[in-house]
Write a protein that holds these residues in place. Structure first.
Motif, PDB file in Angstrom:
ATOM      1  N   UNK A 204      16.236   5.255   0.986  1.00  0.00           N
ATOM      2  CA  UNK A 204      15.502   4.003   1.176  1.00  0.00           C
ATOM      3  C   UNK A 204      15.599   3.567   2.629  1.00  0.00           C
ATOM      4  N   UNK A 205      14.710   2.691   3.010  1.00  0.00           N
ATOM      5  CA  UNK A 205      14.701   2.153   4.364  1.00  0.00           C
ATOM      6  C   UNK A 205      13.924   0.860   4.387  1.00  0.00           C
ATOM      7  N   UNK A 206      14.030   0.145   5.489  1.00  0.00           N
ATOM      8  CA  UNK A 206      13.366  -1.158   5.584  1.00  0.00           C
ATOM      9  C   UNK A 206      12.786  -1.345   6.976  1.00  0.00           C
ATOM     10  N   UNK A 207      11.612  -1.970   7.014  1.00  0.00           N
ATOM     11  CA  UNK A 207      10.967  -2.308   8.276  1.00  0.00           C
ATOM     12  C   UNK A 207      11.365  -3.716   8.668  1.00  0.00           C
ATOM     13  N   UNK A 208      12.182  -3.820   9.698  1.00  0.00           N
ATOM     14  CA  UNK A 208      12.573  -5.127  10.221  1.00  0.00           C
ATOM     15  C   UNK A 208      11.791  -5.412  11.488  1.00  0.00           C
ATOM     16  N   UNK A 209      12.161  -6.452  12.192  1.00  0.00           N
ATOM     17  CA  UNK A 209      11.449  -6.823  13.409  1.00  0.00           C
ATOM     18  C   UNK A 209      11.703  -5.798  14.507  1.00  0.00           C
ATOM     19  N   UNK A 210      10.702  -4.918  14.736  1.00  0.00           N
ATOM     20  CA  UNK A 210      10.785  -3.942  15.821  1.00  0.00           C
ATOM     21  C   UNK A 210      11.705  -2.771  15.560  1.00  0.00           C
ATOM     22  N   UNK A 211      12.102  -2.531  14.288  1.00  0.00           N
ATOM     23  CA  UNK A 211      13.028  -1.429  14.027  1.00  0.00           C
ATOM     24  C   UNK A 211      12.898  -0.961  12.573  1.00  0.00           C
ATOM     25  N   UNK A 212      13.053   0.379  12.374  1.00  0.00           N
ATOM     26  CA  UNK A 212      13.230   0.959  11.055  1.00  0.00           C
ATOM     27  C   UNK A 212      14.729   1.033  10.775  1.00  0.00           C
ATOM     28  N   UNK A 213      15.132   0.612   9.598  1.00  0.00           N
ATOM     29  CA  UNK A 213      16.539   0.684   9.211  1.00  0.00           C
ATOM     30  C   UNK A 213      16.684   1.596   7.996  1.00  0.00           C
ATOM     31  N   UNK A 214      17.487   2.668   8.139  1.00  0.00           N
ATOM     32  CA  UNK A 214      17.697   3.625   7.063  1.00  0.00           C
ATOM     33  C   UNK A 214      19.147   3.564   6.611  1.00  0.00           C
ATOM     34  N   UNK A 215      19.345   3.416   5.296  1.00  0.00           N
ATOM     35  CA  UNK A 215      20.679   3.300   4.719  1.00  0.00           C
ATOM     36  C   UNK A 215      21.080   4.609   4.033  1.00  0.00           C
TER      37      UNK A 215
END
Length: 366
Positions: A204-215
């Motif tokens: 899974x991952x998330x689109x935050x402000x100006x960044x992709x975050x992968x857990x």
């Protein structure tokens, strides 16, 4: 004999209207192409490797898509000119003397307009979508350059974005735009020479402000041990609104492919209202063209010596713009779920048809 004369009148009026329609369409499209070339030259002027013939090619590729926007005006203006010309030469008076009603000599123009509407929906629209896709590719390669590219297919979301090393390609099986969360993600990195650099696999991952975050991701590089269960952040210029817009890019979708694409978009949880309105608008287009001809008839088929003829023609042109803005306003209401999609798409035709029919009935029988 009477049927033969009616056939001659039909062919005469229809051919006059078709000639005027083609002429006005070519003039307007030529003007649009001219200004498009100027605008594209301005945008391409910051690069030294964009030849003029490429700019000209881009302007031509864009014409069918732009033409679909302006064609209601072409239908209306050519009908106004045709009826005005017939009236000015007293041909309408002759037809009336021969026993023809306004409906009878407006019918061939309405038939041509309706047929052109069917042609625009079933042929010109699919051709225009193919050409606008080629235009977008050339625009991205020659003018925009390094802009993120987003596509969605049955197997999920695909996007390409520039990076410090070159570019990355991201694939996600599923995306939830409410939480901006992606699932079953694969990210591939390449340098400017298209050489593979590294890979990320993440549940899974998330689109935050100006960044992709992968857990809990796995990071894989050639000839190096795999790093597992790591949290990774990648910078991006992509926003949630850009992703939504890419799914709702109606002009790049063919009339024949819209139903399946709408189903695919709705399965992902995205709002397909804009696409549904576009599809319904295409279905309503032939009927709208026919109703615009009724507007042209009611403002031009007056006795040629009537002093208010010119004012009525101006009023008809103004009504065309009112219908255009009303259509856009209703589409905005439909896209925001303020009114039902069928109402947003079909109301302009119904309003125009009832108004035009009512005015003609009042002039004929009032």
């Amino acid at each position: 004999m009477k049927n033969h004369m009616r056939s001659i009148v039909w062919r005469y009026i229809a051919s006059n209207y078709l000639y005027n329609l083609v002429f006005i369409a070519l003039v307007l499209l030529g003007l649009i192409a001219f200004f498009d070339v100027i605008e594209l030259l301005r945008r391409a002027s910051k690069f030294d490797d964009v030849p003029f013939w490429r700019v000209l090619q881009m302007a031509i590729l864009k014409l069918p898509e732009v033409g679909q926007t302006i064609f209601p005006f072409v239908i209306l203006f050519s009908a106004i000119f045709t009826f005005w010309h017939l009236n000015r030469r007293y041909e309408v008076t002759i037809f009336r003397t021969a026993g023809y009603s306004v409906w009878q000599f407006a019918a061939p123009v309405i038939a041509v307009g309706f047929g052109v509407g069917i042609l625009m929906t079933t042929v010109i629209n699919p051709v225009g979508t193919v050409l606008i896709q080629k235009f977008n590719v050339l625009e991205n390669n020659l003018i925009v350059r390094d802009a993120p590219q987003i596509s969605y297919f049955a197997n999920g979301l695909w996007l390409r974005q520039p990076s410090e090393e070159g570019y990355i390609i991201l694939h996600s099986r599923k995306i939830d735009m409410n939480t901006k969360t992606l699932q079953k993600i694969t990210v591939l990195s390449f340098d400017e020479d298209d050489t593979y650099k590294w890979r990320i696999d993440s549940p899974s991952g998330q689109l935050s402000s100006g960044v992709w975050e992968f857990k809990n991701a796995s990071f894989i590089e050639p000839a190096k041990p795999v790093r597992k269960n790591v949290d990774i952040k990648l910078p991006t210029d992509i926003t949630a609104s850009k992703i939504r817009e890419s799914f709702a890019d109606a002009p790049s979708l063919s009339f024949w492919k819209l139903p399946s694409h709408i189903r695919t978009v709705r399965q992902t949880g995205f709002d397909a209202a804009n696409l549904r309105i576009h599809y319904q608008n295409l279905l309503a287009q032939p009927f709208l063209f026919a109703s615009l001809i009724l507007i042209a008839a009611c403002v031009t088929l007056r006795p040629p010596r009537t002093q208010a003829v010119f004012g009525l023609i101006v009023a008809g042109v103004a009504m065309g713009f009112v219908i255009f803005f009303l259509s856009n306003f209703l589409q905005a209401l439909g896209a925001s779920h303020q009114i039902a999609v069928p109402v947003a798409a079909w109301a302009p035709f119904l309003i125009t048809a009832f108004f035009g029919t009512g005015i003609i009935l009042m002039l004929e029988d009032g």
